[in-house]
Design an enzyme around this catalytic site. Structure first.
Site, PDB file in Angstrom:
ATOM      1  CG  ASP A 105      29.859  59.281  44.457  1.00  0.00           C
ATOM      2  OD1 ASP A 105      30.956  58.789  44.159  1.00  0.00           O
ATOM      3  OD2 ASP A 105      29.256  59.030  45.516  1.00  0.00           O
ATOM      4  CG  HIS A 106      34.674  58.992  38.881  1.00  0.00           C
ATOM      5  ND1 HIS A 106      34.185  58.010  38.036  1.00  0.00           N
ATOM      6  CD2 HIS A 106      35.617  59.651  38.154  1.00  0.00           C
ATOM      7  CE1 HIS A 106      34.817  58.073  36.882  1.00  0.00           C
ATOM      8  NE2 HIS A 106      35.686  59.055  36.926  1.00  0.00           N
ATOM      9  NE  ARG A 107      31.625  57.105  46.579  1.00  0.00           N
ATOM     10  CZ  ARG A 107      31.123  57.329  47.793  1.00  0.00           C
ATOM     11  NH1 ARG A 107      31.573  56.636  48.824  1.00  0.00           N
ATOM     12  NH2 ARG A 107      30.182  58.238  47.966  1.00  0.00           N
ATOM     13  N   PRO A 166      34.925  60.837  45.755  1.00  0.00           N
ATOM     14  CG  PRO A 166      35.339  58.785  44.721  1.00  0.00           C
ATOM     15  CD  PRO A 166      34.708  59.388  45.934  1.00  0.00           C
TER      16      PRO A 166
END
Length: 356
Positions: A328-330, A151
């Site tokens: 990387d939104h994680r 994501p």
């Protein structure tokens, strides 16, 4: 197919192996007692060392043969010519490569040397159909994994390149005299990125294979995307944070040159903590690159173009460049990405500290 009872692998690894057509018996697991994880499968085709004879490799490359799951008949499973020839479906071509000619559906001895011409291209009108090369297959698999599994979000900032271009002009002759190498704008941007990364640990991070822990790197292994006609390679400058500007210029030129001549060592294509992709030399105004796993982010560098900008109460012409970071939104939140880009902008627009 692998024996599911004997091969230790996570469900995600099995699912990915099935999609990629990878035999798990050929994959070395990094988990407890050799258990295979998803990343082991994703990286297998790209990183695995293939033992193959020069002649067999030449035939495979010329005819676009997939040898990724081929078990060789030579010593220690080394792939030999006959192993590769078995993959060819064209009877005439196979006969030529084995020294046997085809005549009236019968075989006769042929002493002529086998042709090493590239595989034929199916053509119809204005359309050509060309099989994917091994490099393009690997790129397709890795980019698909990154694009569909991460994501991501993108932050774009415009940079005034006036000061860093002036700095390059002032020190370029000294660097050339010291190293014999010409310092490029990419070298200066790379050094600024390295210095900024050391202040923003989330940008220079990665997830562990299980996706349960964030790994913060207290060093920078900088990957540079290098495009060639055959595809994309991403060599890595190890311990770039320890390098001066002159040392970085030498390291970047060396690894780029060996990438173009296909002389990279396997270790020089792995272990990156951050990646830069630069299309500025092609006049690109703006683009966003796909994250190079397992990195948490990648920086897209465009071209510098003269624009009218407001400085104080005046309109001036300045060389402006857009850079975009894909995150990387994680691991990275929007605020962290914005702070990184803000600090990078400040350093590039006031770059004297790069020389300290």
């Amino acid at each position: 197919m692998e024996d599911r009872e004997l091969v230790r692998a996570t469900p995600a690894a099995r699912a990915l192996a099935e999609r990629m057509g990878v035999d798990l018996n050929n994959v070395m697991g990094s988990g407890y007692k050799g258990r295979i994880h998803k990343d082991d499968v994703a990286n297998w085709n790209f990183e695995a060392k293939v033992h193959i004879s020069p002649l067999a490799k030449s035939i495979a490359e010329y005819h676009n043969l997939d040898i990724s799951s081929l078990k060789g008949s030579g010593h220690n499973n080394k792939i030999m010519k006959d192993d590769v020839v078995k993959l060819i479906t064209d009877p005439a071509l196979k006969a030529a490569l084995t020294g046997v000619a085809v005549k009236d559906n019968k075989t006769v001895e042929n002493t002529a040397k086998a042709s090493a011409a590239p595989a034929s291209v199916a053509a119809s009108g204005d359309t050509e159909v060309v099989p994917l090369t091994m490099m393009r297959k690997i790129i397709a698999k890795r980019m698909s994994e990154s694009y569909f599994s991460i994501p991501s979000f993108i932050v774009t900032v415009e940079f005034d390149m006036t000061e860093i271009l002036a700095l390059r002009k002032n020190v370029m002759d000294a660097i050339l005299e010291k190293t014999g190498k010409k310092a490029t704008v990419t070298d200066f941007i790379s050094l600024a990125v390295i210095r900024t990364l050391m202040k923003h640990k989330a940008i220079n991070a990665s997830l562990n294979k299980e996706g349960t822990e964030i790994i913060y790197h207290n060093y920078v292994n900088l990957a540079i995307a290098v495009g060639m006609d055959e595809g994309l390679l991403v060599p890595v400058v190890k311990n770039a944070d320890k390098m001066s500007l002159s040392e970085l210029v030498v390291a970047m030129k060396d690894i780029t040159s060996r990438t173009m001549s296909k002389k990279l060592l396997p270790d020089e294509q792995t272990g990156s903590t951050f990646t830069i992709s630069n299309l500025g030399m092609y006049g690109v105004d703006q683009f966003t690159a796909i994250i190079n796993q397992p990195n948490a982010a990648i920086l897209s560098v465009s071209s510098a173009k003269k624009q009218a900008v407001v400085i104080g109460d005046e309109i001036k012409i300045r060389p402006m460049m857009k850079m975009s970071i894909t995150c990387d939104h994680r691991i990275i939140d929007g605020l962290a990405a914005a702070k990184f880009m803000s600090d990078l902008k400040a350093l590039i627009e006031n770059p004297l500290s790069l020389l300290i």
